[in-house]
Design an enzyme around this catalytic site. Structure first.
Site, PDB file in Angstrom:
ATOM      1  N   PRO A 267       1.765  -4.194  -6.550  1.00  0.00           N
ATOM      2  CA  PRO A 267       2.350  -2.913  -6.961  1.00  0.00           C
ATOM      3  C   PRO A 267       1.748  -2.324  -8.232  1.00  0.00           C
ATOM      4  O   PRO A 267       1.976  -1.145  -8.525  1.00  0.00           O
ATOM      5  CB  PRO A 267       3.833  -3.265  -7.179  1.00  0.00           C
TER       6      PRO A 267
ATOM      7  N   GLU B  10      -7.624  -4.717   7.479  1.00  0.00           N
ATOM      8  CA  GLU B  10      -7.437  -5.809   8.445  1.00  0.00           C
ATOM      9  C   GLU B  10      -6.022  -6.307   8.228  1.00  0.00           C
ATOM     10  O   GLU B  10      -5.726  -6.940   7.215  1.00  0.00           O
ATOM     11  CB  GLU B  10      -8.485  -6.900   8.228  1.00  0.00           C
TER      12      GLU B  10
ATOM     13  N   GLY C 122      -1.792  -7.062  10.097  1.00  0.00           N
ATOM     14  CA  GLY C 122      -1.046  -8.102  10.786  1.00  0.00           C
ATOM     15  C   GLY C 122      -1.329  -8.185  12.269  1.00  0.00           C
ATOM     16  O   GLY C 122      -2.045  -7.368  12.845  1.00  0.00           O
TER      17      GLY C 122
ATOM     18  N   CYS D 176      -3.780 -14.305  10.482  1.00  0.00           N
ATOM     19  CA  CYS D 176      -3.465 -13.002  11.066  1.00  0.00           C
ATOM     20  C   CYS D 176      -3.692 -12.998  12.571  1.00  0.00           C
ATOM     21  O   CYS D 176      -3.042 -12.247  13.295  1.00  0.00           O
ATOM     22  CB  CYS D 176      -4.296 -11.916  10.396  1.00  0.00           C
TER      23      CYS D 176
END
Length: 501
Positions: free
Chosen positions: A227, A269, A271, A303
């Site tokens: 963040p 790239e 989930g 992933c």
């Protein structure tokens, strides 16, 4: 990444010392502007390994200035021969090979990755990918085009500029190389933000980048939180491209920030909830082993994990029996110890999320075949878990678990399983197991996924493009297509007195 011949695995490095914990800008080490640091945790012991400088927007600004200066017309980096850029990447690969034991030990300690896997596959894959990108450095070129009129036209493949690269925690070193390799090979400069959980191998790589001889400002590494530091990269007006590997939720925020700022180029790239389809005519031993590997490798923190397993009705019961038998053979423990098959999840947040999803499977009516809870009383370990009698509407069949949880579903027909496999917002990977070539081609063509493995799973190599359909991302990494993701294509048209064919 796979290799026909693997080196012998040594013992992990004893008494590992953490040498690099600061921000790396302009080939120098810096304290954070704010003076803040954050703890780095060993997920196997829950103990603090060290504290690392916490970069935020002010540090990203410093890194961008350094990267922009290094990218100026006439700079040592911009005027360097492409073949010399390749030589620097080859040199970096050689330094990684030299320090392979240290890097593998650091990756296993910081990321909870089984040491043998880290040494063989992560480091092996890094070195191969870096050499692949090095070989491309002086082969990225344009074309001459026979345009109409007395015009000489050619194209140039030029570096994009300053690239922000945000690295995930599940394969921190491998993703670091996947990002910087093509970017540097094409002549870009980079600001890398490693995941806050796993910054240590990226910071060690900074020392090797300097040792290899890359000019100041070409590679800058700023550890910090998403963040703050990550958001600063995504919204920065002087960053030309951002590449991110991580969750779809964060990927959306990055693409939004890129659009609201300077419309920087974006590679994502993201989930997955990848289907793996096993037909009744498949080699059962092969299918069971690859399906197991496809979901349990690295504690399920992949992933591309084969997290929706569809098995044809006539072999379903036997497949479940063998899968449970295979899962029960796992040995859990400290990933640095020999004989360990499964280490911890990366942190408490992920650990608790996985256990919550396991509980949802129990409550929604799936049959728990084995596992189903925490393992041990120290570290973020989850028992290898197998569910049968799973239906498509259950949370464990729809949501990305990112843990050692296998859910096995039943199907009756080819058309039915294709529809069910594609009934997801994700489209990263898929697997098909059958001895019928026509069936293999038909199904692999119909599946909405960036990569489809037939009679194998998770077989990646640097030569092959990798990326997702739908909400699993944009763009490609690796292969020729992954190289070109770090270039802009320019057309140059020149008026001449007379054109001759």
């Amino acid at each position: 990444m796979s290799s026909p011949a693997q080196p012998e695995v040594p013992a992990p490095l004893a008494n590992l010392k953490i040498q690099y914990t600061k921000i790396f800008i302009n080939n120098e080490w810096h304290d954070s502007v704010s003076g803040k640091k954050f703890p780095v945790i060993n997920p196997a012991t829950e103990e603090v390994i060290c504290h690392v400088e916490e970069g935020d927007k002010a540090d990203i600004d410093k890194a961008v200035k350094a990267a922009r200066q290094a990218f100026q017309i006439g700079s040592p980096w911009r005027t360097m021969d492409a073949s010399e850029r390749g030589r620097l990447l080859y040199k970096l690969a050689d330094l990684m090979e030299r320090d392979r034991l240290l890097l593998a030990t650091l990756e296993a300690t910081n990321g909870g990755k089984v040491f043998a896997s880290s040494y063989l596959f992560d480091l092996g894959g890094c070195i191969k990918a870096l050499k692949y990108c090095a070989g491309w450095a002086d082969k990225v070129h344009g074309q001459t085009i026979p345009s109409d009129g007395d015009i000489f036209t050619y194209t140039r493949r030029e570096p994009i500029g300053v690239c922000g690269q945000i690295i995930p925690w599940n394969f921190p070193l491998l993703m670091f190389i996947w990002k910087i390799g093509p970017a540097l090979g094409c002549g870009n400069t980079v600001i890398v933000k490693p995941a806050e959980q796993t910054p240590l191998t990226a910071l060690y790589m900074a020392s090797l980048i300097k040792e290899a001889g890359f000019p100041p400002g070409v590679v800058n590494i700023v550890p910090g939180y998403g963040p703050t530091a990550g958001a600063a990269i995504s919204s920065h007006m002087d960053i030309d491209k951002v590449a991110f590997t991580g969750s779809t939720q964060v990927g959306k925020l990055i693409k939004e920030a890129a659009g609201k700022s300077n419309l920087k180029r974006v590679t994502l790239e993201l989930g997955g909830k990848s289907p793996c389809i096993v037909f009744a005519d498949a080699d059962l031993d092969t299918a069971v082993e690859f399906a197991h590997y496809g979901v349990f490798y690295h504690q399920g923190q992949c992933c591309v994990a084969a997290s929706r397993l569809f098995v044809e009705e006539s072999i379903y019961d036997e497949f479940v029996r063998r899968s449970v038998e295979r899962a029960k053979k796992y040995v859990l423990g400290n990933p640095l110890n020999s004989g360990i098959n499964q280490g911890p999840q990366i942190d408490k947040e992920q650990h608790d999320k996985i256990l919550d999803l396991i509980e949802s499977g129990k409550k929604e009516g799936a049959k728990l075949e084995c596992g189903g809870g925490r393992w041990g009383n120290k570290g973020y370990f989850v028992q290898p878990t197998v569910f049968s009698n799973v239906t498509d509407d259950m949370r464990i069949a729809k949501e990305e678990i990112f843990g050692p949880v296998q859910q096995i579903m039943k199907f009756k027909s080819l058309d039915d399983v294709i529809k069910r496999a594609n009934n997801t917002s994700y489209g990263l990977a898929a697997g098909v197991f059958t001895k019928d070539l026509d069936k293999a081609i038909t199904v692999s063509s119909a599946l909405q996924a960036g990569v489809v493995w037939v009679n194998c799973y998770m077989m990646l190599s640097a030569q092959c493009p990798f990326g997702g359909f739908k909400m699993s991302g944009n763009g490609r990494e690796l292969g020729e297509h992954g190289i070109y993701e770090y270039t802009e294509l320019k057309t140059v048209a020149i008026k001449i007195s007379q054109k001759n064919s």
